[in-house]
Enzyme design. Structure first.
Site, PDB file in Angstrom:
ATOM      1  N   SER A 144       4.940   2.329   7.873  1.00 22.64           N
ATOM      2  CA  SER A 144       4.557   1.176   7.052  1.00 22.64           C
ATOM      3  C   SER A 144       5.720   0.714   6.179  1.00 22.64           C
ATOM      4  CB  SER A 144       3.369   1.533   6.157  1.00 22.64           C
ATOM      5  OG  SER A 144       2.216   1.753   6.928  1.00 22.64           O
ATOM      6  N   HIS A 156       0.813  -1.215   0.000  1.00 23.45           N
ATOM      7  CA  HIS A 156       0.000   0.000   0.000  1.00 23.45           C
ATOM      8  C   HIS A 156       0.852   1.274   0.000  1.00 23.45           C
ATOM      9  CE1 HIS A 156       0.539  -0.209   4.503  1.00 23.45           C
ATOM     10  NE2 HIS A 156       0.575   1.099   4.353  1.00 23.45           N
ATOM     11  N   ASP A 212      -0.050  -7.567   1.290  1.00 24.33           N
ATOM     12  CA  ASP A 212       0.381  -6.181   1.486  1.00 24.33           C
ATOM     13  C   ASP A 212       1.905  -6.067   1.526  1.00 24.33           C
ATOM     14  OD1 ASP A 212       0.096  -3.455   1.735  1.00 24.33           O
ATOM     15  OD2 ASP A 212      -0.210  -3.490   3.904  1.00 24.33           O
TER      16      ASP A 212
END
Length: 282
Positions: A234, A129, A159
């Protein structure tokens, strides 16, 4: 009436008339004759008066000093710790120093995140993402160098994504550990670029193992940690006390304000590493 007594002559000049206050039986022109004894008494009185005046001044000075108090003591320097002996880093400081050269910041046109080098060929593992919708991104190394990178492949179900640099010699690969060896309560570090602050290190513990969460649009298990993770973390590594990567930081549980509340999730490296290998091979 008998004649007045005759006073003996004075030695020295004749006495000067001294006016005295008028009183009963006297007038303003009466005089007092001085004698040597009188002069001595007057001199002694002057000395006593002068001595008393000086003594009074001394007492006054002492009283003033007593009133003012003692002079202020000189200001002492604040106590400082003795410089630590020159020695190598230990504990979490050593862990962070070992991993930071492997961690990068990732910038895209619409977002940003973190990642870490997984080999000496210029491959970087991050979250899918972070690079969604981008084929070319900018990677910022730990020394501040900015390098272009391409997206080698993605797995949106897990992901995960792999980036590739054209200049692999600029990267220091991280050491991958085993998430299966983690224990609840074990100390871990999260490293990345929260809110664009590159090279940020936060510490916590493993709060839970195999926590079921939604990742990439589907339900997956993750390592739960209370190490502070915020937007921009992230794709960065979760590492154990030995500096081995045990997870890929990917999500947080947040309150209404959207910030960290002490609940973060990382994809276990035991699941992420095979996916990265497959993307690199293909």
């Amino acid at each position: 009436m008998s004649p007045p007594p005759v006073l003996p002559p004075l030695i020295g000049p004749p006495p000067r008339p001294v006016p005295v206050a008028a009183g009963p039986g006297t007038d303003a022109t009466s005089v007092v004759r001085e004698s040597p004894r009188g002069r001595l008494l007057v001199a002694a009185g002057l000395v006593a008066a002068l001595t008393g005046a000086l003594g009074g001044a001394a007492v006054a000075t002492a009283g003033a000093r007593l009133f003012e108090g003692p002079p202020p003591a000189p200001v002492a320097a604040l106590p400082r710790a003795v410089p630590a002996p020159s020695a190598g880093l230990t504990g979490l400081s050593a862990t962070a120093a070992r991993v930071l050269p492997s961690v990068v910041s990732i910038e895209t046109r619409d977002s940003g995140g973190s990642g870490f080098a997984v080999d000496e060929r210029g491959h970087i593992l991050t979250n899918a993402h972070v690079v969604r919708g981008s084929s070319q991104v900018t990677v910022v190394l730990s020394d501040g160098s900015r390098l272009p990178a391409r997206v080698a492949g993605t797995d949106y179900g897990e992901d995960l994504a792999v980036l590739e640099l054209d200049d692999p010699g600029r990267l220091t690969p991280a050491t991958l550990g085993r998430s299966a060896d983690l224990s609840v309560g074990e100390q871990v570090l999260a490293i990345g670029s929260p809110l664009g602050l590159s090279g940020t290190v936060t510490a916590g513990i493993v709060s839970a193992l195999d926590r079921e969460v939604r990742l990439g649009g589907s339900s997956r298990t993750a390592v739960q940690t209370d190490a502070s993770i915020n937007p921009g973390n992230s794709g960065g590594p979760l590492v154990n006390g030995r500096g081995e990567v045990v997870g890929v930081n990917t999500a947080i549980a947040s309150g209404r304000g959207g910030g960290n509340i002490g609940i973060g999730f990382a994809i276990p490296i035991d699941r992420a590493a095979p996916i990265a290998d497959r993307i690199i091979r293909n």
